[in-house]
Scaffold this motif. Sequence first.
Motif, PDB file in Angstrom:
ATOM      1  N   THR A 164       0.824  -1.219   0.000  1.00 52.78           N
ATOM      2  CA  THR A 164       0.000   0.000   0.000  1.00 52.78           C
ATOM      3  C   THR A 164       0.853   1.262   0.000  1.00 52.78           C
ATOM      4  O   THR A 164       0.587   2.207  -0.755  1.00 52.78           O
ATOM      5  N   ALA A 165       1.888   1.286   0.837  1.00 52.46           N
ATOM      6  CA  ALA A 165       2.740   2.473   0.911  1.00 52.46           C
ATOM      7  C   ALA A 165       3.450   2.713  -0.413  1.00 52.46           C
ATOM      8  O   ALA A 165       3.566   3.849  -0.882  1.00 52.46           O
ATOM      9  N   LYS A 166       3.916   1.612  -1.035  1.00 55.38           N
ATOM     10  CA  LYS A 166       4.660   1.754  -2.286  1.00 55.38           C
ATOM     11  C   LYS A 166       3.756   2.191  -3.429  1.00 55.38           C
ATOM     12  O   LYS A 166       4.137   3.017  -4.256  1.00 55.38           O
ATOM     13  N   VAL A 167       2.532   1.671  -3.485  1.00 53.69           N
ATOM     14  CA  VAL A 167       1.642   1.936  -4.602  1.00 53.69           C
ATOM     15  C   VAL A 167       0.859   3.234  -4.400  1.00 53.69           C
ATOM     16  O   VAL A 167       0.774   4.073  -5.291  1.00 53.69           O
ATOM     17  N   LEU A 168       0.266   3.396  -3.210  1.00 49.64           N
ATOM     18  CA  LEU A 168      -0.620   4.532  -2.975  1.00 49.64           C
ATOM     19  C   LEU A 168       0.034   5.657  -2.179  1.00 49.64           C
ATOM     20  O   LEU A 168      -0.509   6.761  -2.124  1.00 49.64           O
ATOM     21  N   GLY A 169       1.174   5.360  -1.542  1.00 47.91           N
ATOM     22  CA  GLY A 169       1.872   6.402  -0.797  1.00 47.91           C
ATOM     23  C   GLY A 169       1.382   6.586   0.627  1.00 47.91           C
ATOM     24  O   GLY A 169       1.796   7.521   1.303  1.00 47.91           O
ATOM     25  N   TYR A 170       0.467   5.687   1.126  1.00 51.16           N
ATOM     26  CA  TYR A 170      -0.040   5.807   2.490  1.00 51.16           C
ATOM     27  C   TYR A 170       0.751   4.906   3.420  1.00 51.16           C
ATOM     28  O   TYR A 170       0.928   3.708   3.137  1.00 51.16           O
ATOM     29  N   ALA A 171       1.220   5.473   4.549  1.00 51.55           N
ATOM     30  CA  ALA A 171       1.785   4.642   5.612  1.00 51.55           C
ATOM     31  C   ALA A 171       0.642   3.880   6.283  1.00 51.55           C
ATOM     32  O   ALA A 171      -0.519   4.302   6.205  1.00 51.55           O
ATOM     33  N   PRO A 172       0.895   2.720   6.934  1.00 47.19           N
ATOM     34  CA  PRO A 172      -0.187   1.928   7.543  1.00 47.19           C
ATOM     35  C   PRO A 172      -1.093   2.748   8.447  1.00 47.19           C
ATOM     36  O   PRO A 172      -2.318   2.606   8.417  1.00 47.19           O
ATOM     37  N   GLN A 173      -0.517   3.633   9.268  1.00 44.02           N
ATOM     38  CA  GLN A 173      -1.315   4.402  10.214  1.00 44.02           C
ATOM     39  C   GLN A 173      -2.143   5.489   9.531  1.00 44.02           C
ATOM     40  O   GLN A 173      -3.081   6.039  10.131  1.00 44.02           O
ATOM     41  N   ASP A 174      -1.813   5.839   8.248  1.00 41.67           N
ATOM     42  CA  ASP A 174      -2.551   6.891   7.546  1.00 41.67           C
ATOM     43  C   ASP A 174      -3.991   6.498   7.258  1.00 41.67           C
ATOM     44  O   ASP A 174      -4.873   7.363   7.181  1.00 41.67           O
ATOM     45  N   LEU A 175      -4.223   5.211   7.034  1.00 48.19           N
ATOM     46  CA  LEU A 175      -5.553   4.764   6.615  1.00 48.19           C
ATOM     47  C   LEU A 175      -6.397   4.212   7.756  1.00 48.19           C
ATOM     48  O   LEU A 175      -7.629   4.204   7.661  1.00 48.19           O
ATOM     49  N   VAL A 176      -5.745   3.705   8.820  1.00 49.26           N
ATOM     50  CA  VAL A 176      -6.501   3.096   9.930  1.00 49.26           C
ATOM     51  C   VAL A 176      -7.447   4.140  10.531  1.00 49.26           C
ATOM     52  O   VAL A 176      -7.042   5.255  10.860  1.00 49.26           O
ATOM     53  N   GLY A 177      -8.728   3.763  10.614  1.00 44.69           N
ATOM     54  CA  GLY A 177      -9.742   4.660  11.150  1.00 44.69           C
ATOM     55  C   GLY A 177     -10.477   5.449  10.088  1.00 44.69           C
ATOM     56  O   GLY A 177     -11.455   6.133  10.387  1.00 44.69           O
ATOM     57  N   LYS A 178     -10.010   5.370   8.835  1.00 45.96           N
ATOM     58  CA  LYS A 178     -10.679   6.082   7.743  1.00 45.96           C
ATOM     59  C   LYS A 178     -11.624   5.153   7.003  1.00 45.96           C
ATOM     60  O   LYS A 178     -11.399   3.940   6.938  1.00 45.96           O
ATOM     61  N   SER A 179     -12.663   5.754   6.414  1.00 47.04           N
ATOM     62  CA  SER A 179     -13.588   4.983   5.585  1.00 47.04           C
ATOM     63  C   SER A 179     -12.971   4.773   4.203  1.00 47.04           C
ATOM     64  O   SER A 179     -12.304   5.659   3.667  1.00 47.04           O
ATOM     65  N   VAL A 180     -13.208   3.607   3.644  1.00 49.98           N
ATOM     66  CA  VAL A 180     -12.684   3.328   2.301  1.00 49.98           C
ATOM     67  C   VAL A 180     -13.278   4.291   1.276  1.00 49.98           C
ATOM     68  O   VAL A 180     -12.667   4.585   0.250  1.00 49.98           O
ATOM     69  N   PHE A 181     -14.467   4.846   1.569  1.00 54.62           N
ATOM     70  CA  PHE A 181     -15.105   5.744   0.617  1.00 54.62           C
ATOM     71  C   PHE A 181     -14.418   7.110   0.565  1.00 54.62           C
ATOM     72  O   PHE A 181     -14.660   7.895  -0.349  1.00 54.62           O
ATOM     73  N   GLU A 182     -13.565   7.402   1.562  1.00 53.35           N
ATOM     74  CA  GLU A 182     -12.836   8.661   1.557  1.00 53.35           C
ATOM     75  C   GLU A 182     -11.778   8.707   0.456  1.00 53.35           C
ATOM     76  O   GLU A 182     -11.400   9.776  -0.013  1.00 53.35           O
ATOM     77  N   ILE A 183     -11.270   7.545   0.060  1.00 50.79           N
ATOM     78  CA  ILE A 183     -10.225   7.511  -0.974  1.00 50.79           C
ATOM     79  C   ILE A 183     -10.731   6.850  -2.247  1.00 50.79           C
ATOM     80  O   ILE A 183      -9.975   6.696  -3.212  1.00 50.79           O
ATOM     81  N   LEU A 184     -12.005   6.500  -2.289  1.00 52.09           N
ATOM     82  CA  LEU A 184     -12.581   5.854  -3.466  1.00 52.09           C
ATOM     83  C   LEU A 184     -13.137   6.919  -4.417  1.00 52.09           C
ATOM     84  O   LEU A 184     -13.754   7.898  -3.969  1.00 52.09           O
TER      85      LEU A 184
END
Length: 736
Positions: A164-184
């Motif tokens: 995920t970090a390599k492809v999308l640029g997000y560190a693991p902690q960047d996405l935890v707690g966020k809705s998938v629809f926020e980046i969809l």
Amino acid sequence: MKILPPSVHLEKLSRHSRDILCTLDQAGNIYFINEAVTFILGYSPEEVVGKSNRHFVHPEDVKSTAKTIQRFIEAEHPEAVENPIIENRCVHKNGQVIPMEWTATWSPEENFLFCVGRDVTKQNQVRQVFHEKVEVHRALAQQGADMLALLDKDAYFTYSGGSTAKVLGYAPQDLVGKSVFEILHEEDAQRAQEVLEQLATSQETIKVSDLRIKTSQGDYKWLETTASNQLDNPHVNGLVLTSRDVTERVLTGLKLQEREQHFRSLFENSPELIIFENPEGVITDANPSFLTYFSLERSSIIGYKLANFLPPVAAASCQAKFIEALLGKTVAFTLEVEIESFSPRVFDVTKIPVVNQQVTTGVYSILKDITERVQANHELEQLSLVASKTSNGIVIMNAQGQIEWVNKGFTSINGYTLQEVKGKRPNDFLHGPNTDPEMQKQITAGYRSGQPFTEEVLNYKKNGEEFWVKIDVTPVKNEEGQVTSYIAIQTDISYRKEAEKEQLLLTRELYEQNRDLQQFTYIVSHNLRAPVANALGLSNLLPVVDKDSTVYATSLANLKASVLQIDSVLRDLNLILSIRDHRNTIERHKVNLAQKCHQTVESLKESLQASHATCSLQVPEDISVRGNEAYLYSIFYNLLANSIKYRSPDRPLHIEVKAEQNTDGGITVSFSDNGLGFDLQKAGNNVFKLYKRFHKNADGKGIGLFLVKTHVESMGGQVEVYSEVNKGTTFLIYLK
């Protein structure tokens, strides 16, 4: 059943235990140890008891072991000791290092540390294997191509990993707690919602293609995702998502789709006739132009071979070219064919193979009807045969005016061969310095008009010789009215132009002689007749009058005045005849205008001073003109003398003489004064005529301006005058 005392149980337990049981005093000396020491470390209890534990601990672990023992001893309560498990290494009697795990407790009453030790060699090996597997899994997750994620039942991230970090640029902690629809991507939200609803009621793995996810940089990547519902799995408790970046594949597919649409659009809208044949030669597609041209329905040609619609000879030729194309080669050829309901036709045919992974999957055939072009070329060949025999120059040009062919007459007239001029425009090499620019524009406009036109223009031969030519240009147009070529015919008219020039020169000379004759008639009738009549009358009177009388003396004086007047008129006539006779034979050489102006001013210096006049000479010292010195002096003298003679009594006389170089290489001389001026409209065409005067209150014979004009024109120049009453006069003299 015999009940044994607890001490016996403890003694048996100590003897049969696979773990080491021992006690240590406060100094770390071994006070008791069971037989397990032999099984684990190879020593008998007797060899160990009474010795310090340091003798059996690995040298690198001695200090840390001693500190740990001291920590147990100093603790107020055994249960207060943090991490009561001790790990160190002991040395087997044979020198082998044995990893040990100890539990211990200090008894203040006995002053002993009670210890239980276990060989953890196998546990460490198992632990190492597990650790290696964990590392392999972590490496696969982090370095692999797949992105891993866990979502809770409301589609919020509880875990993010993998690539995920390599492809999308997000560190693991960047996405935890966020809705998938926020980046969809918003356009994919509805489809993603449907997948989540499907997962809620199904335990099957669902594959979702081509979802767009926003990266940390704000752009979007295309992902292919596999989703599984593991909410009921207590070890997972989430929706498991495995995703892979398919952006390159999707974009390639979109570009391919776009190219296919472009190609299809070209296929459908191309004016050329196109069909597609499969490897068996069966037509599987035909564009509208093909169907319209042959008045066919799709159903009447799709599924058939092209040979079915052609005569045997043409069919065989097409089949041979089709086989060549199947081998992966683009083939172009000309096909002459007679088709039912059509007159004989000629086609340019191009067969283009479609190759996929080195296999030809079909052939596109592109047909272009060139019947009219072939006929036109045939007619052009016939025309060329005729043109090659004529002495006039004939030029055939394409629609852009570029030469495609010239005949021998063109080469004879201009000196250029076809090889030298092919691909060029005639204007590029036939026109020269003396070619009229306006005529060049007219010729260009004639080409653009698309209509036949005729012009006469001064051209240059290859050797630089000037000659006059008449060109007759005819555009050749197609059925749509578009110009496809031009045919130009050149006729050398230099002889005619020379004759016209000589005739013009003769006419000019006749005009000038007629004008001079009129001048002579005027002089004789007005200026000579009166004094001659007076002289004749007085000559008849004098013989009969007393010589001593006043009448005789007066008559004699009048006779003398008449004779002087006759002499003056005769001298004027002689001057005019002299100028006329030497008009074309005057000597010309380089004359410095500034010097000639200064010379003239100097000769009239006294008159200028007497009239309190100022004269401003703005003539550059480096300006010269090819002319006659005497004529130039006469021109400046007459103009300067007239300014003095016809000055205004109301203001001081100011004379200004300027000279400047023209862009065409000539010289313009401006001669201005602020004198009396005259009514230019009233004077009309009489300004430069002989004996014409425009000021009655000033002396003058009316010959000065006549001489100015005559001298200027004799040197090939022109003169103009601008005047306003009581403001002044300006003469503009143009010299070459």
